[in-house]
Design an enzyme around this catalytic site. Structure first.
Site, PDB file in Angstrom:
ATOM      1  N   LYS A  12      50.737  49.423  35.718  1.00  0.00           N
ATOM      2  CA  LYS A  12      50.656  47.955  35.600  1.00  0.00           C
ATOM      3  C   LYS A  12      50.661  47.498  34.134  1.00  0.00           C
ATOM      4  O   LYS A  12      50.444  48.310  33.219  1.00  0.00           O
ATOM      5  CB  LYS A  12      49.393  47.473  36.313  1.00  0.00           C
ATOM      6  CG  LYS A  12      49.418  47.683  37.830  1.00  0.00           C
ATOM      7  CD  LYS A  12      48.204  47.019  38.468  1.00  0.00           C
ATOM      8  CE  LYS A  12      48.198  47.194  39.964  1.00  0.00           C
ATOM      9  NZ  LYS A  12      47.039  46.495  40.586  1.00  0.00           N
ATOM     10  N   TYR A  52      53.747  41.367  46.556  1.00  0.00           N
ATOM     11  CA  TYR A  52      52.359  41.306  47.051  1.00  0.00           C
ATOM     12  C   TYR A  52      52.204  40.351  48.234  1.00  0.00           C
ATOM     13  O   TYR A  52      51.103  39.871  48.481  1.00  0.00           O
ATOM     14  CB  TYR A  52      51.424  40.882  45.920  1.00  0.00           C
ATOM     15  CG  TYR A  52      50.947  42.013  45.028  1.00  0.00           C
ATOM     16  CD1 TYR A  52      50.429  43.195  45.565  1.00  0.00           C
ATOM     17  CD2 TYR A  52      50.961  41.881  43.643  1.00  0.00           C
ATOM     18  CE1 TYR A  52      49.964  44.221  44.741  1.00  0.00           C
ATOM     19  CE2 TYR A  52      50.495  42.902  42.814  1.00  0.00           C
ATOM     20  CZ  TYR A  52      49.997  44.065  43.374  1.00  0.00           C
ATOM     21  OH  TYR A  52      49.522  45.072  42.564  1.00  0.00           O
ATOM     22  N   PHE A  60      42.757  35.735  45.547  1.00  0.00           N
ATOM     23  CA  PHE A  60      43.182  36.285  44.249  1.00  0.00           C
ATOM     24  C   PHE A  60      44.709  36.387  44.112  1.00  0.00           C
ATOM     25  O   PHE A  60      45.211  36.874  43.104  1.00  0.00           O
ATOM     26  CB  PHE A  60      42.528  37.657  43.993  1.00  0.00           C
ATOM     27  CG  PHE A  60      42.764  38.683  45.080  1.00  0.00           C
ATOM     28  CD1 PHE A  60      43.936  39.426  45.133  1.00  0.00           C
ATOM     29  CD2 PHE A  60      41.788  38.923  46.048  1.00  0.00           C
ATOM     30  CE1 PHE A  60      44.156  40.371  46.120  1.00  0.00           C
ATOM     31  CE2 PHE A  60      41.990  39.870  47.054  1.00  0.00           C
ATOM     32  CZ  PHE A  60      43.177  40.598  47.080  1.00  0.00           C
ATOM     33  N   ARG A  88      46.414  58.086  46.151  1.00  0.00           N
ATOM     34  CA  ARG A  88      45.263  57.180  46.245  1.00  0.00           C
ATOM     35  C   ARG A  88      43.985  57.852  45.731  1.00  0.00           C
ATOM     36  O   ARG A  88      43.136  57.210  45.120  1.00  0.00           O
ATOM     37  CB  ARG A  88      45.114  56.654  47.668  1.00  0.00           C
ATOM     38  CG  ARG A  88      46.272  55.714  48.019  1.00  0.00           C
ATOM     39  CD  ARG A  88      46.232  55.226  49.431  1.00  0.00           C
ATOM     40  NE  ARG A  88      45.135  54.304  49.668  1.00  0.00           N
ATOM     41  CZ  ARG A  88      45.128  53.034  49.265  1.00  0.00           C
ATOM     42  NH1 ARG A  88      46.137  52.540  48.596  1.00  0.00           N
ATOM     43  NH2 ARG A  88      44.107  52.255  49.547  1.00  0.00           N
ATOM     44  N   THR A  94      39.958  50.732  44.116  1.00  0.00           N
ATOM     45  CA  THR A  94      40.630  49.547  43.550  1.00  0.00           C
ATOM     46  C   THR A  94      39.856  48.983  42.355  1.00  0.00           C
ATOM     47  O   THR A  94      40.446  48.617  41.340  1.00  0.00           O
ATOM     48  CB  THR A  94      40.746  48.452  44.642  1.00  0.00           C
ATOM     49  OG1 THR A  94      41.386  49.025  45.770  1.00  0.00           O
ATOM     50  CG2 THR A  94      41.547  47.267  44.154  1.00  0.00           C
ATOM     51  N   ARG A 105      41.902  55.065  37.521  1.00  0.00           N
ATOM     52  CA  ARG A 105      41.289  53.732  37.361  1.00  0.00           C
ATOM     53  C   ARG A 105      39.945  53.817  36.647  1.00  0.00           C
ATOM     54  O   ARG A 105      39.577  52.917  35.891  1.00  0.00           O
ATOM     55  CB  ARG A 105      41.174  53.046  38.713  1.00  0.00           C
ATOM     56  CG  ARG A 105      42.534  52.526  39.196  1.00  0.00           C
ATOM     57  CD  ARG A 105      42.488  52.116  40.623  1.00  0.00           C
ATOM     58  NE  ARG A 105      43.675  51.395  41.060  1.00  0.00           N
ATOM     59  CZ  ARG A 105      44.003  51.236  42.336  1.00  0.00           C
ATOM     60  NH1 ARG A 105      43.250  51.762  43.281  1.00  0.00           N
ATOM     61  NH2 ARG A 105      45.082  50.568  42.661  1.00  0.00           N
ATOM     62  N   ASN A 115      43.696  47.002  36.869  1.00  0.00           N
ATOM     63  CA  ASN A 115      43.239  48.333  37.277  1.00  0.00           C
ATOM     64  C   ASN A 115      44.304  49.422  37.053  1.00  0.00           C
ATOM     65  O   ASN A 115      44.288  50.467  37.670  1.00  0.00           O
ATOM     66  CB  ASN A 115      42.721  48.316  38.721  1.00  0.00           C
ATOM     67  CG  ASN A 115      43.781  47.919  39.732  1.00  0.00           C
ATOM     68  OD1 ASN A 115      44.908  47.592  39.362  1.00  0.00           O
ATOM     69  ND2 ASN A 115      43.441  47.965  41.001  1.00  0.00           N
ATOM     70  N   HIS A 118      49.098  50.893  40.677  1.00  0.00           N
ATOM     71  CA  HIS A 118      49.195  50.533  42.094  1.00  0.00           C
ATOM     72  C   HIS A 118      49.800  51.723  42.820  1.00  0.00           C
ATOM     73  O   HIS A 118      50.656  52.421  42.269  1.00  0.00           O
ATOM     74  CB  HIS A 118      50.110  49.312  42.279  1.00  0.00           C
ATOM     75  CG  HIS A 118      50.497  49.086  43.711  1.00  0.00           C
ATOM     76  ND1 HIS A 118      49.702  48.386  44.588  1.00  0.00           N
ATOM     77  CD2 HIS A 118      51.560  49.520  44.425  1.00  0.00           C
ATOM     78  CE1 HIS A 118      50.281  48.387  45.783  1.00  0.00           C
ATOM     79  NE2 HIS A 118      51.413  49.066  45.712  1.00  0.00           N
ATOM     80  N   GLU A 129      58.076  49.290  49.645  1.00  0.00           N
ATOM     81  CA  GLU A 129      57.846  49.148  48.200  1.00  0.00           C
ATOM     82  C   GLU A 129      58.883  49.931  47.385  1.00  0.00           C
ATOM     83  O   GLU A 129      59.320  49.474  46.333  1.00  0.00           O
ATOM     84  CB  GLU A 129      56.421  49.598  47.866  1.00  0.00           C
ATOM     85  CG  GLU A 129      55.373  48.648  48.452  1.00  0.00           C
ATOM     86  CD  GLU A 129      53.950  49.031  48.118  1.00  0.00           C
ATOM     87  OE1 GLU A 129      53.720  50.087  47.493  1.00  0.00           O
ATOM     88  OE2 GLU A 129      53.037  48.255  48.485  1.00  0.00           O
TER      89      GLU A 129
HETATM   90  P1  CMP Z   1      46.612  46.975  44.132  1.00  0.00           P
HETATM   91  O1  CMP Z   1      46.331  48.325  44.670  1.00  0.00           O
HETATM   92  O2  CMP Z   1      47.764  46.803  43.236  1.00  0.00           O
HETATM   93  O3  CMP Z   1      46.763  45.936  45.363  1.00  0.00           O
HETATM   94  C1  CMP Z   1      46.413  44.580  45.289  1.00  0.00           C
HETATM   95  C2  CMP Z   1      45.666  44.235  44.038  1.00  0.00           C
HETATM   96  O4  CMP Z   1      44.915  43.051  44.077  1.00  0.00           O
HETATM   97  C3  CMP Z   1      44.642  45.306  43.749  1.00  0.00           C
HETATM   98  O5  CMP Z   1      45.290  46.486  43.341  1.00  0.00           O
HETATM   99  C4  CMP Z   1      43.780  44.622  42.683  1.00  0.00           C
HETATM  100  O6  CMP Z   1      44.276  44.829  41.383  1.00  0.00           O
HETATM  101  C5  CMP Z   1      43.948  43.137  43.027  1.00  0.00           C
HETATM  102  N1  CMP Z   1      42.701  42.505  43.442  1.00  0.00           N
HETATM  103  C6  CMP Z   1      42.103  41.477  42.823  1.00  0.00           C
HETATM  104  N2  CMP Z   1      40.985  41.101  43.447  1.00  0.00           N
HETATM  105  C7  CMP Z   1      40.851  41.919  44.510  1.00  0.00           C
HETATM  106  C8  CMP Z   1      39.884  42.043  45.546  1.00  0.00           C
HETATM  107  N3  CMP Z   1      38.819  41.244  45.619  1.00  0.00           N
HETATM  108  N4  CMP Z   1      40.066  43.022  46.459  1.00  0.00           N
HETATM  109  C9  CMP Z   1      41.162  43.833  46.426  1.00  0.00           C
HETATM  110  N5  CMP Z   1      42.108  43.756  45.465  1.00  0.00           N
HETATM  111  C10 CMP Z   1      41.955  42.820  44.509  1.00  0.00           C
END
Ligand code: CMP
Length: 136
Positions: A12, A52, A60, A88, A94, A105, A115, A118, A129
């Site tokens: 990212k 997304y 968010f 993962r 996350t 992360r 973070n 992805h 994806e």
């Molecule tokens: P990612 O795995 O890229 O998928 C969705 C992204 O939303 C996640 O990583 C986070 O960076 C972002 N995000 C922001 N706020 C939240 C939240 N409350 N819960 C989950 N993902 C979040």
């Protein structure tokens, strides 16, 4: 029986901006992933919104799409036995604050938004994806 899978990984903007892309790629290689394809790309906000889309009802969503399109990302197709689960595990939770020691992360993530990486969360999403970034 072997279960070779492909998954989509994105390094990212927060990580690319800090020049962590080669470090993160070398972690994947060390963990036995093959990087089948990769591209560095700057998404438009509409691209991020498409990517997304599953999160479009979340509070968010807008910030997330602004952020993913705020600078270049590195998208990769990773291949390995049980690639989706393995990726993962290596990424960690996350929220970097909740991620296990040694995960990407935990090491590099700044916040739940920033973070650093992805990874696809299922076989079906991995296909969608991968196709999003590597259609041609
Ligand atoms: P990612 O795995 O890229 O998928 C969705 C992204 O939303 C996640 O990583 C986070 O960076 C972002 N995000 C922001 N706020 C939240 C939240 N409350 N819960 C989950 N993902 C979040």
């Amino acid at each position: 029986m072997s279960n070779i899978e492909q998954t989509l990984s994105i390094i990212k903007p927060d990580a690319v901006e800090r020049n962590l892309d080669n470090k993160i790629k070398s972690i994947f290689i060390q963990e036995g992933f093959k990087i089948l394809k990769e591209k560095k790309i700057k998404l438009e906000k509409e691209d991020a919104e498409k990517f997304y889309k599953v999160h479009e009802t979340k509070p968010f969503y807008n910030d997330l799409c602004e952020y993913l399109s705020s600078g270049p990302v590195v998208a990769m197709i990773l291949e390995k036995e049980d690639a989706i689960l393995s990726n993962r595990k290596i990424m960690g939770a996350t929220d970097p604050k909740k991620a296990d020691e040694g995960t990407i992360r935990k090491k590099f993530g700044i916040s739940i938004d920033r973070n650093s990486v992805h990874g696809s969360d299922s076989i079906d999403n991995a296909k969608v994806e991968i196709n999003f970034f590597f259609r041609d």
